[in-house]
Design a protein around this motif. Structure first.
Motif, short mmCIF file in Angstrom:
data_model
loop_
_atom_site.label_atom_id
_atom_site.label_comp_id
_atom_site.label_asym_id
_atom_site.label_seq_id
_atom_site.Cartn_x
_atom_site.Cartn_y
_atom_site.Cartn_z
N ASP A 89 -56.55 2.02 -17.91
CA ASP A 89 -56.12 0.82 -18.61
C ASP A 89 -57.04 -0.36 -18.28
O ASP A 89 -56.62 -1.51 -18.25
CB ASP A 89 -54.67 0.47 -18.26
CG ASP A 89 -54.48 0.08 -16.81
OD1 ASP A 89 -55.38 0.34 -16.00
OD2 ASP A 89 -53.42 -0.49 -16.50
N SER A 140 -59.24 -1.91 -20.00
CA SER A 140 -59.31 -2.97 -21.01
C SER A 140 -58.14 -3.94 -20.86
O SER A 140 -58.29 -5.15 -21.05
CB SER A 140 -59.33 -2.38 -22.42
OG SER A 140 -58.15 -1.64 -22.67
N VAL A 141 -56.98 -3.44 -20.49
CA VAL A 141 -55.82 -4.30 -20.29
C VAL A 141 -56.03 -5.16 -19.04
O VAL A 141 -55.76 -6.37 -19.05
CB VAL A 141 -54.53 -3.45 -20.16
CG1 VAL A 141 -53.34 -4.32 -19.78
CG2 VAL A 141 -54.26 -2.70 -21.46
N ARG A 167 -58.47 -7.96 -19.78
CA ARG A 167 -57.86 -9.01 -20.60
C ARG A 167 -56.80 -9.81 -19.83
O ARG A 167 -56.75 -11.03 -19.93
CB ARG A 167 -57.25 -8.40 -21.85
CG ARG A 167 -56.64 -9.41 -22.82
CD ARG A 167 -56.08 -8.77 -24.09
NE ARG A 167 -54.98 -7.86 -23.81
CZ ARG A 167 -55.02 -6.53 -23.97
NH1 ARG A 167 -56.12 -5.95 -24.42
NH2 ARG A 167 -53.99 -5.78 -23.69
N ASP A 219 -59.67 5.09 -22.45
CA ASP A 219 -58.89 3.86 -22.51
C ASP A 219 -58.61 3.59 -23.98
O ASP A 219 -59.55 3.52 -24.79
CB ASP A 219 -59.69 2.72 -21.90
CG ASP A 219 -58.93 1.42 -21.86
OD1 ASP A 219 -58.36 1.02 -22.90
OD2 ASP A 219 -58.92 0.77 -20.80
N HIS A 242 -57.99 1.08 -25.57
CA HIS A 242 -58.51 -0.20 -26.09
C HIS A 242 -59.94 -0.47 -25.61
O HIS A 242 -60.36 -1.63 -25.58
CB HIS A 242 -57.60 -1.34 -25.67
CG HIS A 242 -56.18 -1.13 -26.02
ND1 HIS A 242 -55.72 -1.21 -27.33
CD2 HIS A 242 -55.11 -0.83 -25.26
CE1 HIS A 242 -54.43 -0.97 -27.33
NE2 HIS A 242 -54.03 -0.74 -26.10
N GLU A 262 -62.82 -0.20 -26.86
CA GLU A 262 -63.73 -0.89 -27.78
C GLU A 262 -63.58 -2.39 -27.68
O GLU A 262 -64.49 -3.14 -27.82
CB GLU A 262 -63.46 -0.45 -29.22
CG GLU A 262 -63.86 0.97 -29.46
CD GLU A 262 -63.57 1.40 -30.90
OE1 GLU A 262 -63.23 0.56 -31.73
OE2 GLU A 262 -63.70 2.60 -31.17
#
Length: 121
Positions: free
Chosen positions: A73, A75-76, A79, A117, A119, A121
């Motif tokens: 995770d 990308s999470v 962010r 993952d 997300h 991209e």
């Protein structure tokens, strides 16, 4: 995330071996200093002691944590944790370099072709 990304980039597979890498550990210490500086004082909480204990736990080989599993995770985490950390550091006039290094490591990881993952991209 820092340990998983930098550890993988430096050829480590397990969390404890990433923590044992002196260059990664220096970056981790810098990241801890950076993020602790943005925290408001909390009664009874010693950020330095907490970070030392956390590093000690991460260094425990009995945990048997594979770095690949810590990236699912990413990308999470980028962010929701890393980018706000950078924003806070810049707002406070502090260095954001350790957190920015995590973003750079994520970008390199995303080009590896080994990204699991949803997300990425």
């Amino acid at each position: 995330l820092l340990l998983a990304l930098c550890g993988r980039l430096r050829g480590h597979d397990r969390l404890d071996s990433a923590v044992a890498d002196s260059e990664i550990c220096m970056l981790l210490d810098s990241y801890f200093v950076e993020t602790a500086g943005a925290l408001p004082p909390l009664k009874g909480f010693d950020p330095e002691r907490y970070c030392t204990e956390l590093t000690r736990r991460f260094a425990n080989p009995a945990l048997n944590l594979q770095l690949a599993g810590l990236l699912c995770d990413g990308s999470v985490q980028i962010r929701e944790i890393i980018l706000p950390t950078i924003a806070d550091a810049l707002r406070l006039g502090r260095s954001a370099e350790p957190a920015a290094a995590v973003v750079a490591a994520w970008m390199l990881h995303c080009t590896s072709g080994d990204v699991e993952d949803p997300h990425a991209e």
